[in-house]
Scaffold this active site. Sequence first.
Site, PDB file in Angstrom:
ATOM      1  CB  THR A  42      -1.454  -0.156   1.239  1.00  4.11           C
ATOM      2  OG1 THR A  42      -1.421  -0.732   0.958  1.00  4.11           O
ATOM      3  CG2 THR A  42      -1.502   1.393   1.442  1.00  4.11           C
ATOM      4  CB  CYS A  43       3.585   2.364   2.260  1.00  2.00           C
ATOM      5  SG  CYS A  43       4.588   3.769   2.326  1.00  2.00           S
ATOM      6  CE  LYS A  51       0.303  11.852   2.406  1.00  2.00           C
ATOM      7  NZ  LYS A  51      -0.435  10.600   3.439  1.00  2.00           N
ATOM      8  CE1 TYR A  99       9.713  -0.034  -0.144  1.00  2.00           C
ATOM      9  CE2 TYR A  99       8.975  -2.321   0.694  1.00  2.00           C
ATOM     10  CZ  TYR A  99       9.484  -0.955   0.373  1.00  2.00           C
ATOM     11  OH  TYR A  99       8.584   0.166   1.337  1.00  2.00           O
ATOM     12  CB  ALA A 115       1.572 -17.255  -0.815  1.00  2.00           C
ATOM     13  CE1 TYR A 180      -2.622  10.201   9.858  1.00  2.01           C
ATOM     14  CE2 TYR A 180      -4.045   9.179  10.413  1.00  2.01           C
ATOM     15  CZ  TYR A 180      -2.725   9.403  10.795  1.00  2.01           C
ATOM     16  OH  TYR A 180      -2.502   9.612  12.045  1.00  2.01           O
ATOM     17  CB  ILE A 181      -7.786   8.158   3.064  1.00  6.79           C
ATOM     18  CG1 ILE A 181      -6.155   6.943   3.886  1.00  6.79           C
ATOM     19  CG2 ILE A 181      -7.753   8.168   1.639  1.00  6.79           C
ATOM     20  CD1 ILE A 181      -7.128   6.042   3.642  1.00  6.79           C
ATOM     21  CD  GLU A 184      -2.894  12.432   4.583  1.00  5.37           C
ATOM     22  OE1 GLU A 184      -2.098  12.453   4.970  1.00  5.37           O
ATOM     23  OE2 GLU A 184      -2.698  11.670   3.650  1.00  5.37           O
ATOM     24  CG  HIS A 439      16.338  34.564  14.729  1.00  5.20           C
ATOM     25  ND1 HIS A 439      14.735  34.503  15.027  1.00  5.20           N
ATOM     26  CD2 HIS A 439      16.445  35.738  13.970  1.00  5.20           C
ATOM     27  CE1 HIS A 439      14.322  35.626  14.205  1.00  5.20           C
ATOM     28  NE2 HIS A 439      15.842  36.559  13.675  1.00  5.20           N
TER      29      HIS A 439
HETATM   30  P1  NDP Z   1      -8.977   6.764   9.032  1.00  9.92           P
HETATM   31  O1  NDP Z   1      -9.701   5.823  10.409  1.00  9.92           O
HETATM   32  O2  NDP Z   1      -8.103   7.862   9.550  1.00  9.92           O
HETATM   33  O3  NDP Z   1     -11.006   7.750   8.951  1.00  9.92           O
HETATM   34  C1  NDP Z   1     -11.567   6.826   8.732  1.00  9.92           C
HETATM   35  C2  NDP Z   1     -13.031   7.688   8.534  1.00  9.92           C
HETATM   36  O4  NDP Z   1     -14.480   7.477   8.372  1.00  9.92           O
HETATM   37  C3  NDP Z   1     -12.847   8.982  10.566  1.00  9.92           C
HETATM   38  O5  NDP Z   1     -13.520  10.232   9.874  1.00  9.92           O
HETATM   39  C4  NDP Z   1     -14.353   7.781  10.368  1.00  9.92           C
HETATM   40  O6  NDP Z   1     -15.296   8.431  11.469  1.00  9.92           O
HETATM   41  C5  NDP Z   1     -14.706   7.952   9.023  1.00  9.92           C
HETATM   42  N1  NDP Z   1     -15.794   6.324   8.711  1.00  9.92           N
HETATM   43  C6  NDP Z   1     -15.771   5.275   9.188  1.00  9.92           C
HETATM   44  N2  NDP Z   1     -17.000   4.312   9.346  1.00  9.92           N
HETATM   45  C7  NDP Z   1     -18.212   5.363   8.798  1.00  9.92           C
HETATM   46  C8  NDP Z   1     -18.934   5.187   8.375  1.00  9.92           C
HETATM   47  N3  NDP Z   1     -19.966   4.381   8.355  1.00  9.92           N
HETATM   48  N4  NDP Z   1     -19.611   6.039   7.055  1.00  9.92           N
HETATM   49  C9  NDP Z   1     -20.097   7.248   7.324  1.00  9.92           C
HETATM   50  N5  NDP Z   1     -17.831   8.094   7.909  1.00  9.92           N
HETATM   51  C10 NDP Z   1     -17.138   6.476   8.885  1.00  9.92           C
HETATM   52  O7  NDP Z   1      -9.420   5.742   7.890  1.00  9.92           O
HETATM   53  P2  NDP Z   1      -8.760   6.423   6.733  1.00  9.92           P
HETATM   54  O8  NDP Z   1      -9.949   5.835   5.838  1.00  9.92           O
HETATM   55  O9  NDP Z   1      -8.763   8.096   6.241  1.00  9.92           O
HETATM   56  O10 NDP Z   1      -6.932   5.955   6.830  1.00  9.92           O
HETATM   57  C11 NDP Z   1      -6.857   4.992   7.377  1.00  9.92           C
HETATM   58  C12 NDP Z   1      -5.690   4.069   7.990  1.00  9.92           C
HETATM   59  O11 NDP Z   1      -4.569   4.778   6.942  1.00  9.92           O
HETATM   60  C13 NDP Z   1      -5.411   5.639   9.303  1.00  9.92           C
HETATM   61  O12 NDP Z   1      -6.052   4.958   9.884  1.00  9.92           O
HETATM   62  C14 NDP Z   1      -4.032   5.770   9.457  1.00  9.92           C
HETATM   63  O13 NDP Z   1      -3.637   5.317   9.995  1.00  9.92           O
HETATM   64  C15 NDP Z   1      -3.560   5.415   7.797  1.00  9.92           C
HETATM   65  N6  NDP Z   1      -3.069   6.705   7.092  1.00  9.92           N
HETATM   66  C16 NDP Z   1      -2.277   7.129   7.475  1.00  9.92           C
HETATM   67  C17 NDP Z   1      -1.374   8.629   6.920  1.00  9.92           C
HETATM   68  C18 NDP Z   1       0.068   9.185   7.528  1.00  9.92           C
HETATM   69  O14 NDP Z   1       0.211   8.798   7.969  1.00  9.92           O
HETATM   70  N7  NDP Z   1      -0.110  10.986   6.623  1.00  9.92           N
HETATM   71  C19 NDP Z   1      -2.061   8.835   5.338  1.00  9.92           C
HETATM   72  C20 NDP Z   1      -2.913   8.209   5.035  1.00  9.92           C
HETATM   73  C21 NDP Z   1      -3.643   7.212   5.501  1.00  9.92           C
HETATM   74  P3  NDP Z   1     -15.161   8.177  12.537  1.00  9.92           P
HETATM   75  O15 NDP Z   1     -14.290   9.788  13.406  1.00  9.92           O
HETATM   76  O16 NDP Z   1     -16.687   9.206  13.257  1.00  9.92           O
HETATM   77  O17 NDP Z   1     -14.630   7.043  13.154  1.00  9.92           O
END
Ligand code: NDP
Length: 464
Positions: A42-43, A51, A99, A115, A180-181, A184, A439
């Site tokens: 994924t990364c 990204k 990689y 696998a 996050y996603i 961003e 500074h």
């Molecule tokens: P996140 O867990 O960060 O966010 C998911 C979002 O979706 C939350 O806002 C959540 O709401 C909402 N949600 C969940 N279920 C529903 C639903 N059924 N209907 C509507 N909204 C919903 O997940 P992401 O998909 O954004 O990213 C996945 C993971 O990937 C992250 O947790 C992170 O660890 C990693 N990531 C890291 C990045 C970085 O380091 N810069 C960049 C991108 C991804 P609620 O807040 O209310 O739970």
Amino acid sequence: MAQYDYDLFVIGGGSGGVRAARIAASLGKRVALAEEFRFGGTCVIRGCVPKKLYVYASQFPEHFEDAAGYGWTVGETKFDWSTLVANKEREISRLEAIYKRNLEGAGGETIHSRATLVDSHTIRIEAENRTVTADQILIATGGRPSIHPALPGHEHCIYSDDVFDLPELPKAIMIEGGGYIAVEFANIFHGLGVETTLVYRGKEILSRFDMDLRHTLHQTMVEKGIRIVCPAVSEEVVKRPDGRLDARLNTGEVLTVDQVMLAIGRTPNTENLGLEAAGVEMDRSGAIPVDRFSRTNVGNIWAVGDVTNRVQLTPVAIHEAMCFIETAFKDNPTEPDHDCIATAVFSQPEIGTVGLSEDEASKRFAHLEIYRASFRPMRHTLSGRQEKMLMKLVVDGDTRVVLGAHILGPDAGEMAQLLGISLKARLTKDDFDRTMAVHPSAAEELVTMYKPSYLVRNGARVES
Ligand code: NDP
């Protein structure tokens, strides 16, 4: 050990799997790694790396605007999505090859196939219709974007896996989620000129972050022209005769857009992996529970990274892989340390953060000192950009240990990495105060906030 074909078989060629396989191979172990799609996971292929490239691409319009205040006249500008997609593809192919090459160079075998487990020591190489055996098995199959079957019309929606290679840049997009996603990509699309609406079910975006950052980022995104609708969820997505989509929200509003992107979290990749045949347990979310050394309930089968649903971050998967190698192959049982992880959200402005938010800290510590600075960074002076930078330190009033550091603004992610060392070392506010400022920089604010902005006593804010 010679009774098995391999000392270690790794399923999944992402950050965690490749690291474990490469290090084990460099220790002289007989290692194979199977990846069904592309090396890098994924990364590299559809996450962090592309990204960040798209973030850079989306920042140019602001750079062009800001240049005027510095005396530059920028001529006509034009963006070409297909050039970005093609150049991104070239870069991730380069990384993918590295990689693979590094793993093979260390003596590991790479297998391009899905696998699956046949039993606790036997793996089926699906593409070649053969089985092999291994003493130790590491599952590092990662995760994928969660789909939303309860949403009528979800089949019309796209996910982060699809978004990098869209045939054309949409004119208007709705993004659902507040993590996050979603955040961003709302900034990326907006920067590329797409009319962008972010729909989030909660009261404020980025639920796991410090409230100050959340509010200020929200406000700044809105000022840039991103529409944020919260609290709200979509209730239906309908394809129109003209090919566009109507997303109906629970507020009654209907958004007509070219794409609806769902970014509502990620699901571990554990289906049809033969886990049941090997006796490996999964939890209700499909993730593989592991003990503190990343071992599953089956003694010789381990799991690292997003498939374990601990902390879904690339460096965490790599760290877990390194600890696994210590434990399984170097007779040095080592637990991954998930405490105090610095992280960045590549929003615009960027978030860099480490440690406890003010809210979290106020539940755990009776006396807090909050140091907070909000200012216009120097780079925005001549450009005339009004965006503010925010810096905040959350300090334990009793021990003076810095519990949390939160930054919103240019290069916040880079600063978070360095602050991560200070917080990991449990440095105190006095250590920060003793540190000479660099500074002129924005980061100097972190060592020049001498007086608390306010105190928090037993959860209640008190002016200092
Ligand atoms: P996140 O867990 O960060 O966010 C998911 C979002 O979706 C939350 O806002 C959540 O709401 C909402 N949600 C969940 N279920 C529903 C639903 N059924 N209907 C509507 N909204 C919903 O997940 P992401 O998909 O954004 O990213 C996945 C993971 O990937 C992250 O947790 C992170 O660890 C990693 N990531 C890291 C990045 C970085 O380091 N810069 C960049 C991108 C991804 P609620 O807040 O209310 O739970």
